[in-house]
Design a protein around this motif. Sequence first.
Motif, PDB file in Angstrom:
ATOM      1  N   LEU A  30      53.890 -35.698  57.128  1.00 44.20           N
ATOM      2  CA  LEU A  30      54.665 -36.687  57.870  1.00 44.20           C
ATOM      3  C   LEU A  30      55.833 -35.985  58.570  1.00 44.20           C
ATOM      4  O   LEU A  30      56.601 -35.269  57.941  1.00 44.20           O
ATOM      5  N   LEU A  31      55.953 -36.219  59.875  1.00 46.36           N
ATOM      6  CA  LEU A  31      57.044 -35.629  60.643  1.00 46.36           C
ATOM      7  C   LEU A  31      58.214 -36.583  60.814  1.00 46.36           C
ATOM      8  O   LEU A  31      59.372 -36.177  60.722  1.00 46.36           O
ATOM      9  N   ASN A  32      57.902 -37.872  61.092  1.00 50.55           N
ATOM     10  CA  ASN A  32      58.983 -38.798  61.408  1.00 50.55           C
ATOM     11  C   ASN A  32      58.510 -40.248  61.241  1.00 50.55           C
ATOM     12  O   ASN A  32      57.333 -40.551  61.418  1.00 50.55           O
ATOM     13  N   THR A  70      63.304 -44.583  58.154  1.00 51.30           N
ATOM     14  CA  THR A  70      62.765 -44.610  56.799  1.00 51.30           C
ATOM     15  C   THR A  70      61.692 -45.696  56.711  1.00 51.30           C
ATOM     16  O   THR A  70      61.532 -46.493  57.631  1.00 51.30           O
ATOM     17  N   SER A  71      61.004 -45.733  55.603  1.00 52.89           N
ATOM     18  CA  SER A  71      59.987 -46.773  55.421  1.00 52.89           C
ATOM     19  C   SER A  71      60.610 -48.131  55.082  1.00 52.89           C
ATOM     20  O   SER A  71      59.942 -49.150  55.143  1.00 52.89           O
ATOM     21  N   ASN A  72      61.899 -48.138  54.724  1.00 46.80           N
ATOM     22  CA  ASN A  72      62.627 -49.378  54.427  1.00 46.80           C
ATOM     23  C   ASN A  72      63.605 -49.662  55.557  1.00 46.80           C
ATOM     24  O   ASN A  72      64.588 -48.942  55.717  1.00 46.80           O
ATOM     25  N   PHE A  73      63.347 -50.703  56.326  1.00 43.52           N
ATOM     26  CA  PHE A  73      64.192 -51.058  57.456  1.00 43.52           C
ATOM     27  C   PHE A  73      64.827 -52.413  57.197  1.00 43.52           C
ATOM     28  O   PHE A  73      64.162 -53.345  56.745  1.00 43.52           O
ATOM     29  N   ILE A  94      56.565 -46.667  63.670  1.00 42.95           N
ATOM     30  CA  ILE A  94      55.694 -45.591  64.147  1.00 42.95           C
ATOM     31  C   ILE A  94      55.819 -44.415  63.185  1.00 42.95           C
ATOM     32  O   ILE A  94      56.928 -43.932  62.924  1.00 42.95           O
ATOM     33  N   TYR A  95      54.683 -43.985  62.665  1.00 40.97           N
ATOM     34  CA  TYR A  95      54.613 -42.800  61.810  1.00 40.97           C
ATOM     35  C   TYR A  95      54.079 -41.653  62.658  1.00 40.97           C
ATOM     36  O   TYR A  95      53.015 -41.775  63.259  1.00 40.97           O
ATOM     37  N   SER A  96      54.812 -40.543  62.708  1.00 41.00           N
ATOM     38  CA  SER A  96      54.374 -39.364  63.452  1.00 41.00           C
ATOM     39  C   SER A  96      53.938 -38.290  62.468  1.00 41.00           C
ATOM     40  O   SER A  96      54.665 -37.959  61.527  1.00 41.00           O
TER      41      SER A  96
END
Length: 153
Positions: A30-32, A70-73, A94-96
């Motif tokens: 996972l980059l971002n 983060t995964s928690n917004f 968006i997961y990069s």
Amino acid sequence: MYVPSREYQLLNPTTQLALFSICISNCSPLLNITWNIYQGFLNSSSNVVKWTPFNSTLSYQNVWFFGMNTSNFTTANNLFLQNSQIEYWSFEVIYSFVDGIGSSSINFLINQPPQNGTCTIDPLNGTTSTLFTISCLNWFDEDDIKDYSFYGM
């Protein structure tokens, strides 16, 4: 009156919104992680929502928006209260990855408050030990909400 499709979740504008995302497969490396926020406007002639980016995202990071990478917004209710003219909101994550990009989004429709009803309270004055009766009649809710809770102090 426009009846929204099931693709929208009703959102109470007086509460904060917390979203969580998770990558299920092919998730490394996972980059971002990036969250994007869009505001929507209903085209009254076609009943189609037109989405535009909410351009103040950077200005309100760590003020209204928390966990943008983060995964928690979380977004504070100020987003909805101070932009009350906007009825439609979309949140995209968006997961990069080294090998590609994955994304998902969820759409919200601001729940409109009920209208045209009245409430009475009896007695009008009392103490902490007084039993009060509150009666509310003839309220109409365009989002078809059937029950409401009332809190008094």
